[in-house]
Design a protein around this motif. Structure first.
Motif, mmCIF file in Angstrom:
data_model
loop_
_atom_site.group_PDB
_atom_site.id
_atom_site.type_symbol
_atom_site.label_atom_id
_atom_site.label_comp_id
_atom_site.label_asym_id
_atom_site.label_seq_id
_atom_site.Cartn_x
_atom_site.Cartn_y
_atom_site.Cartn_z
ATOM 1 N N SER A 151 39.835 23.389 17.212
ATOM 2 C CA SER A 151 41.165 23.931 16.959
ATOM 3 C C SER A 151 42.216 23.247 17.844
ATOM 4 O O SER A 151 43.287 22.867 17.370
ATOM 5 C CB SER A 151 41.154 25.439 17.204
ATOM 6 O OG SER A 151 42.419 25.983 16.962
ATOM 7 N N ALA A 152 41.892 23.055 19.113
ATOM 8 C CA ALA A 152 42.827 22.409 20.037
ATOM 9 C C ALA A 152 43.043 20.943 19.669
ATOM 10 O O ALA A 152 44.174 20.442 19.749
ATOM 11 C CB ALA A 152 42.314 22.538 21.470
ATOM 12 N N GLU A 203 36.756 26.314 19.403
ATOM 13 C CA GLU A 203 37.967 26.291 20.231
ATOM 14 C C GLU A 203 38.436 24.858 20.467
ATOM 15 O O GLU A 203 39.629 24.562 20.368
ATOM 16 C CB GLU A 203 37.710 26.974 21.579
ATOM 17 C CG GLU A 203 37.512 28.463 21.495
ATOM 18 C CD GLU A 203 37.071 29.084 22.818
ATOM 19 O OE1 GLU A 203 37.343 30.276 23.002
ATOM 20 O OE2 GLU A 203 36.466 28.392 23.655
ATOM 21 N N LYS A 260 43.477 24.146 29.150
ATOM 22 C CA LYS A 260 43.616 25.337 28.309
ATOM 23 C C LYS A 260 42.336 26.171 28.287
ATOM 24 O O LYS A 260 42.384 27.403 28.312
ATOM 25 C CB LYS A 260 43.989 24.910 26.885
ATOM 26 C CG LYS A 260 44.179 26.039 25.906
ATOM 27 C CD LYS A 260 44.567 25.521 24.531
ATOM 28 C CE LYS A 260 44.718 26.668 23.545
ATOM 29 N NZ LYS A 260 45.098 26.199 22.208
ATOM 30 N N LEU A 261 41.163 25.493 28.250
ATOM 31 C CA LEU A 261 39.890 26.193 28.112
ATOM 32 C C LEU A 261 39.127 26.310 29.433
ATOM 33 O O LEU A 261 38.003 26.808 29.453
ATOM 34 C CB LEU A 261 39.011 25.480 27.075
ATOM 35 C CG LEU A 261 39.588 25.373 25.663
ATOM 36 C CD1 LEU A 261 38.629 24.621 24.752
ATOM 37 C CD2 LEU A 261 39.904 26.742 25.094
ATOM 38 N N LEU A 271 41.807 26.566 10.597
ATOM 39 C CA LEU A 271 41.952 26.730 12.051
ATOM 40 C C LEU A 271 43.364 26.418 12.509
ATOM 41 O O LEU A 271 43.784 26.836 13.568
ATOM 42 C CB LEU A 271 40.969 25.820 12.800
ATOM 43 C CG LEU A 271 39.490 26.141 12.653
ATOM 44 C CD1 LEU A 271 38.656 25.139 13.434
ATOM 45 C CD2 LEU A 271 39.196 27.567 13.129
ATOM 46 N N GLU A 315 31.074 28.889 19.567
ATOM 47 C CA GLU A 315 32.429 29.412 19.723
ATOM 48 C C GLU A 315 33.302 28.397 20.475
ATOM 49 O O GLU A 315 34.449 28.163 20.112
ATOM 50 C CB GLU A 315 32.376 30.731 20.492
ATOM 51 C CG GLU A 315 33.700 31.457 20.569
ATOM 52 C CD GLU A 315 33.575 32.817 21.248
ATOM 53 O OE1 GLU A 315 34.544 33.205 21.915
ATOM 54 O OE2 GLU A 315 32.522 33.463 21.110
ATOM 55 N N ARG A 316 32.747 27.771 21.501
ATOM 56 C CA ARG A 316 33.490 26.784 22.294
ATOM 57 C C ARG A 316 33.825 25.554 21.459
ATOM 58 O O ARG A 316 34.925 25.017 21.555
ATOM 59 C CB ARG A 316 32.671 26.396 23.522
ATOM 60 C CG ARG A 316 33.384 25.418 24.430
ATOM 61 C CD ARG A 316 34.686 25.989 24.968
ATOM 62 N NE ARG A 316 34.458 26.565 26.273
ATOM 63 C CZ ARG A 316 35.349 27.289 26.937
ATOM 64 N NH1 ARG A 316 36.524 27.543 26.411
ATOM 65 N NH2 ARG A 316 35.074 27.774 28.102
ATOM 66 N N ILE A 333 43.264 20.067 26.707
ATOM 67 C CA ILE A 333 42.262 21.017 26.205
ATOM 68 C C ILE A 333 41.459 21.569 27.378
ATOM 69 O O ILE A 333 41.195 22.772 27.447
ATOM 70 C CB ILE A 333 41.328 20.351 25.164
ATOM 71 C CG1 ILE A 333 42.129 19.952 23.914
ATOM 72 C CG2 ILE A 333 40.192 21.296 24.777
ATOM 73 C CD1 ILE A 333 41.355 19.075 22.946
#
Length: 78
Positions: free
Chosen positions: A26-27, A23, A40-41, A76, A19-20, A37
């Motif tokens: 996508s970023a 992410e 953001k995460l 994405l 999942e990470r 990034i």
């Protein structure tokens, strides 16, 4: 290959990602850098770099442009 088959093939590629990693992918496709990034995460820029390296290995591409292309095909990013 039709559009549906191509989209299914790209989704199939993403199924092996965490999942990470999705992410981060996508970023990256949005044009964000490691620091952005990370903020953001809530992870370090070094961790982002590690995820990017792992993504390149898993998706068999050798640069960020290849990752962005895969992210776009997988839907994405628009």
């Amino acid at each position: 290959m039709g559009q549906r088959a191509e989209a299914a093939a790209q989704t199939e590629v993403l199924k092996d990602l965490s999942e990470r990693e999705v992410e981060v992918l996508s970023a990256l496709a949005e044009g964000l850098g490691n620091k952005e990034i990370g903020k953001k995460l809530f992870i370090s820029p070094r961790t982002v770099d590690t995820h990017r390296t792992n993504l390149m290995k898993k998706l068999d591409t050798h640069n960020v442009a290849g990752l962005v292309r895969i992210a776009i095909k997988a839907g994405l990013v628009s």
